[in-house]
Design an enzyme around this catalytic site. Sequence first.
Site, PDB file in Angstrom:
ATOM      1  N   LYS A   8     -20.585   9.941 -19.443  1.00 47.92           N
ATOM      2  CA  LYS A   8     -19.317   9.632 -18.756  1.00 47.92           C
ATOM      3  C   LYS A   8     -18.367   8.950 -19.717  1.00 47.92           C
ATOM      4  O   LYS A   8     -18.786   8.388 -20.747  1.00 47.92           O
ATOM      5  CB  LYS A   8     -19.552   8.714 -17.554  1.00 47.92           C
ATOM      6  N   ASP A 131     -24.593   1.487 -14.045  1.00 48.64           N
ATOM      7  CA  ASP A 131     -23.862   2.760 -14.174  1.00 48.64           C
ATOM      8  C   ASP A 131     -24.590   3.931 -13.504  1.00 48.64           C
ATOM      9  O   ASP A 131     -24.058   5.032 -13.447  1.00 48.64           O
ATOM     10  CB  ASP A 131     -23.700   3.129 -15.658  1.00 48.64           C
TER      11      ASP A 131
END
Length: 276
Positions: A8, A131
Amino acid sequence: MTVEANAKVNLSLEVYGRRDDGYHELRSVVLPIGLADVLSIEPYKDGTVLSDTGYGEGDLIVRAARALQEACPPAAGLGAKVHVEKRIPVGGGLGGGSADAAAMLRALNEAWELCLSPERLAEIGATVGSDVPALVLAQHYRAPVLMEGRGERVRLLDADERASLPVGGKGGWMVLANPGISSSTAEVYARCTPREGRPSVRFDASAAPVNDLQAAACAFHPEIATALAALMVAGASGAMMSGSGSTVFGFADDSSSASRIAAAMAAVGCRAWTTT
Ligand code: C5P
């Protein structure tokens, strides 16, 4: 089975005060990108989970499998053996370890026939790392995710929010550049000055991208500031650090300008990738 564990970038990362549990309150837009590790997973005996990363018990892949076994008692007797082809830089702010954990949760859900929803897998992932929930949703839906709280509150951006994201050219071409250093998330958070107050009630997807960890990371690792400046000089539209660094990214109008910018970043000593 073989699965991709997409990394990401944080298109924005707002850091607010520390919570009672020691973590910071965040608001971040997480974009899944094409750069991915590859996990090859085979069934294994007696609930044993093995990974060849060499990270031992702290391995987020093993921790993800254990969290799934704890959440789903029928999975306790099922095992897995994992080989990881690492492509995402470690300590790079691209969520590499968390991406592997998220992909592991998604793959074992299928291999072990648990039939859990991505939202439930995200909840389980919150016990593995901040995350992980955002990466479970971002990988599954291949779409931008809003992450809040410590990272445990996640949702997909709606169509209007996606349309108003400031994400550069039409094809979503992006250049990533890593200055070859590993940045410690805990160190960078410890050096960051958080914002006052709490996130606004209404999330504004069109707000200019900002990463509240960037100043602290650049002060600690001047190589990151140098890479950001080089990315602008190379012609990227905007240059920002992802997560707690050390990778920086910028947008390009199309694939050929992305390749040109990546070549310029490689020429100044960065590892560079083009991605969407
Ligand atoms: O959850 P994770 O292990 O990825 O977090 C790594 C470190 O990042 C934590 O130990 C903490 O220092 C910092 N962190 C934080 N607030 C968050 C997420 C991470 O302070 N919301």
